[in-house]
Write a protein that holds these residues in place. Structure first.
Motif, short mmCIF file in Angstrom:
data_model
loop_
_atom_site.label_atom_id
_atom_site.label_comp_id
_atom_site.label_asym_id
_atom_site.label_seq_id
_atom_site.Cartn_x
_atom_site.Cartn_y
_atom_site.Cartn_z
N LYS A 9 -13.05 -20.99 34.13
CA LYS A 9 -12.17 -22.18 33.48
C LYS A 9 -10.78 -21.58 33.40
O LYS A 9 -9.78 -22.59 33.92
CB LYS A 9 -12.65 -22.30 32.08
N PHE A 10 -10.27 -20.37 33.16
CA PHE A 10 -9.04 -19.87 33.31
C PHE A 10 -9.05 -18.47 33.94
O PHE A 10 -9.95 -17.87 34.17
CB PHE A 10 -8.57 -19.62 31.78
N LEU A 11 -7.90 -18.59 34.76
CA LEU A 11 -7.57 -17.20 35.52
C LEU A 11 -6.03 -16.78 34.94
O LEU A 11 -5.22 -17.69 34.98
CB LEU A 11 -7.50 -17.66 36.98
N GLU A 50 -10.09 -26.28 35.79
CA GLU A 50 -10.86 -27.64 35.49
C GLU A 50 -9.81 -28.73 35.35
O GLU A 50 -8.34 -28.68 35.01
CB GLU A 50 -11.75 -27.53 34.45
N PHE A 51 -10.35 -29.91 35.59
CA PHE A 51 -9.43 -31.21 35.27
C PHE A 51 -9.08 -31.19 33.83
O PHE A 51 -9.89 -31.07 32.95
CB PHE A 51 -10.04 -32.55 35.81
N PRO A 52 -7.81 -31.37 33.50
CA PRO A 52 -6.51 -31.48 34.41
C PRO A 52 -6.05 -30.15 34.75
O PRO A 52 -5.90 -29.11 33.97
CB PRO A 52 -5.52 -32.40 33.74
N ARG A 53 -6.01 -29.70 36.02
CA ARG A 53 -5.53 -28.41 36.48
C ARG A 53 -4.24 -28.10 36.39
O ARG A 53 -3.30 -29.28 36.70
CB ARG A 53 -5.88 -28.38 37.94
N PHE A 54 -3.86 -27.00 36.05
CA PHE A 54 -2.44 -26.76 35.43
C PHE A 54 -2.05 -25.19 35.68
O PHE A 54 -3.03 -24.36 35.71
CB PHE A 54 -1.80 -27.19 34.25
N ASP A 93 5.76 -21.57 27.18
CA ASP A 93 4.96 -22.90 27.29
C ASP A 93 5.08 -23.92 28.28
O ASP A 93 4.84 -24.97 28.23
CB ASP A 93 4.66 -23.40 25.95
N GLU A 94 5.85 -23.41 29.53
CA GLU A 94 5.96 -24.51 30.61
C GLU A 94 4.91 -24.69 31.46
O GLU A 94 4.14 -23.62 31.39
CB GLU A 94 7.41 -23.92 31.46
N ILE A 95 4.54 -26.06 31.60
CA ILE A 95 3.30 -26.55 32.40
C ILE A 95 3.77 -27.01 33.82
O ILE A 95 4.50 -27.85 33.71
CB ILE A 95 2.49 -27.31 31.47
N SER A 117 -4.53 -28.84 22.76
CA SER A 117 -5.78 -28.02 22.80
C SER A 117 -5.92 -27.10 24.16
O SER A 117 -6.22 -25.98 23.87
CB SER A 117 -7.14 -28.97 22.82
N LEU A 118 -5.58 -27.75 25.09
CA LEU A 118 -5.31 -26.60 26.17
C LEU A 118 -4.47 -25.60 26.33
O LEU A 118 -4.86 -24.45 26.79
CB LEU A 118 -5.19 -27.47 27.70
#
Length: 76
Positions: A5-7, A24-28, A35-37, A57-58
């Motif tokens: 799920k995370f890398l 995973e959706f939504p990918r970011f 905290d810039e996405i 949450s993400l």
């Protein structure tokens, strides 16, 4: 291929930054320093509202993933 799920992401051009990639959706990609996405999805209408509800949450999940990984590196 199954992806986690995370890398964690690293780039020597950005020495001070800490990147976590959500696969995973939504990918970011989030830079945990500020905290810039950067989103890999295009959101419209209802998707935008759903995304806004999930963002906090993400970010927490990405930060917890990073903290866990760093703790594992320190223990090895």
């Amino acid at each position: 291929m199954n992806l986690p799920k995370f890398l964690m992401g690293d780039n020597t051009d950005f020495n001070e930054d800490i990147f976590v990639i959500h696969t995973e959706f939504p990918r970011f990609v989030i830079n945990l320093v500020d905290d810039e996405i950067e989103w890999f999805e295009d959101f419209q209408g209802a998707d935008q509202e759903e995304l806004e509800n999930e963002v906090a949450s993400l970010i927490e999940q990405a930060s917890a993933f990073y903290d866990r990984e760093m703790e594992r590196y320190q223990n090895d």
